[in-house]
Design a protein around this motif. Structure first.
Motif, PDB file in Angstrom:
ATOM      1  N   GLU A 305      32.066  29.348  38.791  1.00  0.00           N
ATOM      2  CA  GLU A 305      33.265  29.616  39.587  1.00  0.00           C
ATOM      3  C   GLU A 305      33.340  31.127  39.819  1.00  0.00           C
ATOM      4  O   GLU A 305      33.915  31.855  39.001  1.00  0.00           O
ATOM      5  CB  GLU A 305      34.483  29.117  38.797  1.00  0.00           C
ATOM      6  N   PRO A 306      32.723  31.608  40.899  1.00  0.00           N
ATOM      7  CA  PRO A 306      32.571  33.059  41.084  1.00  0.00           C
ATOM      8  C   PRO A 306      33.879  33.842  40.987  1.00  0.00           C
ATOM      9  O   PRO A 306      33.867  34.998  40.552  1.00  0.00           O
ATOM     10  CB  PRO A 306      31.970  33.170  42.490  1.00  0.00           C
ATOM     11  N   GLY A 307      34.996  33.214  41.323  1.00  0.00           N
ATOM     12  CA  GLY A 307      36.279  33.919  41.250  1.00  0.00           C
ATOM     13  C   GLY A 307      36.626  34.352  39.825  1.00  0.00           C
ATOM     14  O   GLY A 307      37.417  35.270  39.629  1.00  0.00           O
ATOM     15  N   ARG A 308      36.025  33.687  38.847  1.00  0.00           N
ATOM     16  CA  ARG A 308      36.298  34.023  37.445  1.00  0.00           C
ATOM     17  C   ARG A 308      35.237  34.941  36.834  1.00  0.00           C
ATOM     18  O   ARG A 308      35.343  35.326  35.671  1.00  0.00           O
ATOM     19  CB  ARG A 308      36.356  32.736  36.605  1.00  0.00           C
ATOM     20  N   ALA A 309      34.181  35.228  37.621  1.00  0.00           N
ATOM     21  CA  ALA A 309      33.056  35.983  37.036  1.00  0.00           C
ATOM     22  C   ALA A 309      33.524  37.362  36.579  1.00  0.00           C
ATOM     23  O   ALA A 309      34.330  38.014  37.247  1.00  0.00           O
ATOM     24  CB  ALA A 309      31.932  36.122  38.063  1.00  0.00           C
ATOM     25  N   ARG A 310      32.989  37.807  35.442  1.00  0.00           N
ATOM     26  CA  ARG A 310      33.402  39.110  34.905  1.00  0.00           C
ATOM     27  C   ARG A 310      32.561  40.249  35.470  1.00  0.00           C
ATOM     28  O   ARG A 310      32.787  41.415  35.163  1.00  0.00           O
ATOM     29  CB  ARG A 310      33.327  39.084  33.367  1.00  0.00           C
ATOM     30  N   SER A 311      31.570  39.866  36.282  1.00  0.00           N
ATOM     31  CA  SER A 311      30.694  40.879  36.869  1.00  0.00           C
ATOM     32  C   SER A 311      30.050  40.309  38.131  1.00  0.00           C
ATOM     33  O   SER A 311      29.543  39.176  38.119  1.00  0.00           O
ATOM     34  CB  SER A 311      29.648  41.235  35.799  1.00  0.00           C
ATOM     35  N   ASP A 312      30.122  41.040  39.222  1.00  0.00           N
ATOM     36  CA  ASP A 312      29.439  40.673  40.482  1.00  0.00           C
ATOM     37  C   ASP A 312      29.836  39.303  41.047  1.00  0.00           C
ATOM     38  O   ASP A 312      29.006  38.644  41.712  1.00  0.00           O
ATOM     39  CB  ASP A 312      27.913  40.756  40.314  1.00  0.00           C
ATOM     40  N   GLY A 313      31.096  38.889  40.847  1.00  0.00           N
ATOM     41  CA  GLY A 313      31.562  37.623  41.411  1.00  0.00           C
ATOM     42  C   GLY A 313      31.401  37.507  42.932  1.00  0.00           C
ATOM     43  O   GLY A 313      30.976  36.461  43.435  1.00  0.00           O
ATOM     44  N   PRO A 314      31.726  38.569  43.693  1.00  0.00           N
ATOM     45  CA  PRO A 314      31.670  38.428  45.164  1.00  0.00           C
ATOM     46  C   PRO A 314      30.291  38.057  45.708  1.00  0.00           C
ATOM     47  O   PRO A 314      30.181  37.492  46.784  1.00  0.00           O
ATOM     48  CB  PRO A 314      32.106  39.816  45.662  1.00  0.00           C
TER      49      PRO A 314
END
Ligand code: PEP
Ligand code: MN
Length: 366
Positions: A305-314
């Motif tokens: 779930e990229p919106g929750r990623a702690r690094s480089d989500g976008p």
């Protein structure tokens, strides 16, 4: 020119090489290196034509011909795929089949890593990527789980039959990465850290070498030379984008530099479209451009779930994007004379590559 002999070359075989050089109009002298002999061509001689070079290289005692005035002779002479032993067998990076390395930017927690690994495996990945040590621009940003992240990465990758690639950011961290991962990643920020390159070279694992975002192709290849010279059992080059005046993308994927690296060396060259794009929607177009230019595989970031990623989500692909990319590669490969990897077939006991036409791997890891 240096004729590097195999460590086990006999005296009779060495004489055979010396005779071949004499017949080719060159004189040479023996140079004793650590554990092996080399022949330095010293006399004036006309540059060998391709047939002569091929004849000399084909002699049993010859490991390679190195151009003495080439700053990266081992890189120039390198040829053939880099074979990496993974839980599901040997993966030949640089062979006809593209190699996919997928996973999150950073290892964060088990559940998200399992979801990313499942998507990766189903799209044909052979390696799970993920940073335990994150070289972040800001000291206040998530720096990775550190040592704790590596066993987690290993456990999840094993469950899906995948190899592991993870970055070593310091000399002190190399041993832990080498203990848990099949491939040691050297990142763009540290590509020219010679102490780190030497430490990685000694660790006994093949190295995935990112191109620094301010490095020329020559500087990138010179960094690879440090690795080969230091004893690394293989080097995989990775183009990840360079700094340019264009602010719309995070970096500029240097497709020309990638093709040049392919031309200058037989080392496998893969592309990281994620850090070049910086934006999810641009990852697939850059990936396809790189493969069309001859890349041997891809290193791509994805997240449950990229919106929750702690690094480089976008720039992280979603599991659905990963599945799309896998399907697109399957359609593209025949046009480029390559093979897209099929998903590993996982049973309760093992995960294995398959060559059947419609493999559907079980989503459950062993
Ligand atoms: C990465 O792949 O996690 C990474 C930090 O990439 P780069 O070194 O190319 O910035
Ligand atoms: Mn990243």
């Amino acid at each position: 020119m240096i004729v590097l002999l195999r460590a086990d070359a006999s005296i009779a075989e060495t004489r055979e090489v010396e005779a071949a050089l004499t017949r080719a109009g060159a004189s040479c002298r023996r140079v004793r290196g650590p554990g092996r002999l080399a022949l330095e061509v010293v006399g004036p001689y006309a540059p060998f034509d391709d047939a002569t070079r091929a004849r000399i290289v084909a002699l049993g005692a010859v490991e390679s011909l190195l151009q003495a005035d080439d700053p990266s002779p081992r890189v120039t002479a390198a040829h053939g795929p880099v074979n990496v032993d993974t839980p599901s067998g040997v993966v030949a990076v640089g062979a006809d089949e593209w190699t996919l390395m997928l996973g999150p930017c950073a290892v964060e927690n088990e559940a998200d890593l399992v979801a990313a690994a499942a998507a990766a495996q189903q799209a044909g990945a052979r390696f799970l990527r993920g940073g335990a040590f994150k070289p972040r621009t800001s000291p206040y940003a998530f720096q990775g789980l550190g040592d704790e992240g590596l066993p987690l990465l290993r456990r999840v990758a094993d469950a899906f039959g995948l190899g592991v690639v993870s970055e070593a950011t310091s000399e002190a961290g190399v041993a832990a990465v080498a203990e848990h991962c099949e491939l040691i990643q050297i990142g763009a920020r540290t590509m020219s850290s010679t102490a780190l390159l030497k430490a990685a070279a000694r660790a006994g694992r093949p190295v995935l070498l990112k191109r620094g975002f301010g490095a020329t192709v020559d500087e990138w290849l010179a960094a690879a030379e440090y690795l080969l010279d230091g004893g690394a059992p293989g080097v995989i080059l990775c183009e990840r984008g360079i700094r340019s005046f264009e602010p719309g993308t995070r970096a500029t994927l240097d497709v020309g530099g990638l093709a040049l690296a392919k031309l200058r060396t037989g080392l496998p060259v893969i592309a990281d479209p994620s850090h070049a794009a910086g934006t999810r929607a641009l990852v697939a177009p850059l990936a396809l451009a790189a493969l069309a230019a001859g890349a041997d595989g891809l290193l791509v970031e994805c997240h449950a779930e990229p919106g929750r990623a702690r690094s480089d989500g976008p720039q992280a692909l979603t599991p659905a994007d990963v599945a799309d990319l896998g399907r697109t590669l399957g359609r593209l490969a025949p046009a480029l004379g390559r093979r897209a990897p099929k998903p590993l077939l996982c049973s309760n006991q093992t995960c294995q590559p398959t060559t059947t036409s419609s493999p559907r791997s079980s989503a459950s890891p062993r």
